[in-house]
Motif scaffolding. Structure first.
Motif, PDB file in Angstrom:
ATOM      1  N   ILE A  74      44.635  44.921  38.559  1.00  0.00           N
ATOM      2  CA  ILE A  74      43.260  44.679  38.103  1.00  0.00           C
ATOM      3  C   ILE A  74      42.823  45.811  37.174  1.00  0.00           C
ATOM      4  O   ILE A  74      42.265  45.572  36.101  1.00  0.00           O
ATOM      5  CB  ILE A  74      42.280  44.544  39.294  1.00  0.00           C
ATOM      6  CG1 ILE A  74      42.536  43.243  40.051  1.00  0.00           C
ATOM      7  CG2 ILE A  74      40.825  44.608  38.816  1.00  0.00           C
ATOM      8  CD1 ILE A  74      41.793  43.152  41.380  1.00  0.00           C
ATOM      9  N   ILE A  85      36.970  41.594  33.869  1.00  0.00           N
ATOM     10  CA  ILE A  85      37.701  40.366  34.200  1.00  0.00           C
ATOM     11  C   ILE A  85      37.117  39.726  35.447  1.00  0.00           C
ATOM     12  O   ILE A  85      36.371  40.365  36.199  1.00  0.00           O
ATOM     13  CB  ILE A  85      39.210  40.638  34.409  1.00  0.00           C
ATOM     14  CG1 ILE A  85      39.429  41.618  35.570  1.00  0.00           C
ATOM     15  CG2 ILE A  85      39.853  41.135  33.122  1.00  0.00           C
ATOM     16  CD1 ILE A  85      40.889  41.821  35.963  1.00  0.00           C
ATOM     17  N   PHE A 121      38.193  36.453  38.567  1.00  0.00           N
ATOM     18  CA  PHE A 121      39.199  35.558  39.133  1.00  0.00           C
ATOM     19  C   PHE A 121      38.529  34.247  39.506  1.00  0.00           C
ATOM     20  O   PHE A 121      37.377  34.226  39.953  1.00  0.00           O
ATOM     21  CB  PHE A 121      39.822  36.151  40.404  1.00  0.00           C
ATOM     22  CG  PHE A 121      40.681  37.335  40.132  1.00  0.00           C
ATOM     23  CD1 PHE A 121      42.024  37.181  39.854  1.00  0.00           C
ATOM     24  CD2 PHE A 121      40.146  38.612  40.141  1.00  0.00           C
ATOM     25  CE1 PHE A 121      42.825  38.278  39.587  1.00  0.00           C
ATOM     26  CE2 PHE A 121      40.936  39.714  39.885  1.00  0.00           C
ATOM     27  CZ  PHE A 121      42.277  39.544  39.602  1.00  0.00           C
ATOM     28  N   CYS A 180      43.156  34.697  36.428  1.00  0.00           N
ATOM     29  CA  CYS A 180      42.475  35.900  35.972  1.00  0.00           C
ATOM     30  C   CYS A 180      42.132  35.723  34.498  1.00  0.00           C
ATOM     31  O   CYS A 180      42.987  35.326  33.706  1.00  0.00           O
ATOM     32  CB  CYS A 180      43.406  37.100  36.163  1.00  0.00           C
ATOM     33  SG  CYS A 180      42.730  38.667  35.605  1.00  0.00           S
ATOM     34  N   ALA A 227      35.980  43.303  39.619  1.00  0.00           N
ATOM     35  CA  ALA A 227      36.244  41.919  39.207  1.00  0.00           C
ATOM     36  C   ALA A 227      35.714  40.950  40.261  1.00  0.00           C
ATOM     37  O   ALA A 227      36.115  41.019  41.424  1.00  0.00           O
ATOM     38  CB  ALA A 227      37.740  41.692  39.013  1.00  0.00           C
ATOM     39  N   PHE A 242      35.449  37.568  42.267  1.00  0.00           N
ATOM     40  CA  PHE A 242      36.398  36.520  42.631  1.00  0.00           C
ATOM     41  C   PHE A 242      35.590  35.287  43.035  1.00  0.00           C
ATOM     42  O   PHE A 242      34.843  35.316  43.994  1.00  0.00           O
ATOM     43  CB  PHE A 242      37.286  36.977  43.793  1.00  0.00           C
ATOM     44  CG  PHE A 242      38.481  36.096  44.010  1.00  0.00           C
ATOM     45  CD1 PHE A 242      38.354  34.837  44.581  1.00  0.00           C
ATOM     46  CD2 PHE A 242      39.742  36.529  43.644  1.00  0.00           C
ATOM     47  CE1 PHE A 242      39.460  34.030  44.780  1.00  0.00           C
ATOM     48  CE2 PHE A 242      40.856  35.734  43.841  1.00  0.00           C
ATOM     49  CZ  PHE A 242      40.714  34.477  44.408  1.00  0.00           C
ATOM     50  N   SER A 300      46.715  32.760  32.681  1.00  0.00           N
ATOM     51  CA  SER A 300      46.154  33.890  33.392  1.00  0.00           C
ATOM     52  C   SER A 300      46.524  35.196  32.688  1.00  0.00           C
ATOM     53  O   SER A 300      47.614  35.336  32.139  1.00  0.00           O
ATOM     54  CB  SER A 300      46.684  33.900  34.830  1.00  0.00           C
ATOM     55  OG  SER A 300      46.011  34.867  35.602  1.00  0.00           O
ATOM     56  N   ASP A 303      47.425  37.942  33.793  1.00  0.00           N
ATOM     57  CA  ASP A 303      48.574  38.646  34.350  1.00  0.00           C
ATOM     58  C   ASP A 303      49.901  38.158  33.766  1.00  0.00           C
ATOM     59  O   ASP A 303      50.927  38.817  33.928  1.00  0.00           O
ATOM     60  CB  ASP A 303      48.592  38.591  35.876  1.00  0.00           C
ATOM     61  CG  ASP A 303      48.436  37.196  36.444  1.00  0.00           C
ATOM     62  OD1 ASP A 303      47.729  36.377  35.847  1.00  0.00           O
ATOM     63  OD2 ASP A 303      49.007  36.926  37.520  1.00  0.00           O
ATOM     64  N   PHE A 354      49.498  37.403  40.195  1.00  0.00           N
ATOM     65  CA  PHE A 354      48.526  37.408  41.285  1.00  0.00           C
ATOM     66  C   PHE A 354      48.786  36.200  42.173  1.00  0.00           C
ATOM     67  O   PHE A 354      49.040  35.096  41.684  1.00  0.00           O
ATOM     68  CB  PHE A 354      47.091  37.326  40.752  1.00  0.00           C
ATOM     69  CG  PHE A 354      46.589  38.602  40.154  1.00  0.00           C
ATOM     70  CD1 PHE A 354      46.372  39.732  40.943  1.00  0.00           C
ATOM     71  CD2 PHE A 354      46.302  38.683  38.803  1.00  0.00           C
ATOM     72  CE1 PHE A 354      45.891  40.909  40.391  1.00  0.00           C
ATOM     73  CE2 PHE A 354      45.818  39.852  38.242  1.00  0.00           C
ATOM     74  CZ  PHE A 354      45.615  40.969  39.037  1.00  0.00           C
TER      75      PHE A 354
END
Length: 124
Positions: free
Chosen positions: A15, A25, A27, A41, A62, A64, A92, A94, A101
């Motif tokens: 993160i 960011i 989620f 993400c 972040a 969620f 995403s 990531d 994630f």
């Protein structure tokens, strides 16, 4: 007060890395099939939560969110965000980091259930 979400050290590190690269960011886990099964993400300014999306909590700055239909299935489960070696879906942030994630869950015990905060839905 019992938290609805937590993160592993590897998730927190990813993160922080993604926040440095992309700014704030968030989620979102919709609970749908394919990409919606895992946490997505994305830059915070690219997400518009619906009024029924549930805010599970904040991890290293972040927020969620979880879709209402998935939350109704998982509301008695503590969500744990992790980052594991691998590749996530192409949508995403990531993706390309060498990590993906994922979420895991565990049922709350009776005492934790009594201490859960009220459900916060975006827009309500």
């Amino acid at each position: 007060m019992t938290d609805r979400i937590s993160a592993t050290p590897s998730a927190l590190a990813l993160i922080e890395q993604l926040t440095l690269a992309h700014g704030p960011i968030i989620f979102f886990q919709s609970g749908g099939c394919c990409e919606g099964s895992g946490p997505l993400c994305m830059p915070a300014n690219e997400f518009r939560p619906s009024p029924s999306d549930v805010v599970l909590g904040e991890l290293a700055g972040a927020i969620f969110y979880m879709g209402d239909s998935h939350f109704s299935f998982a509301e008695n489960t503590h969500t744990i965000l992790d980052a594991v070696p691998g590749s996530s879906g192409s949508f995403s942030l990531d993706c390309g980091s060498g990590q993906a994630f994922i979420t895991r869950g565990r049922l709350y015990n009776d005492e934790e259930l009594k201490q859960l905060p009220p459900v916060v839905r975006y827009g309500y």
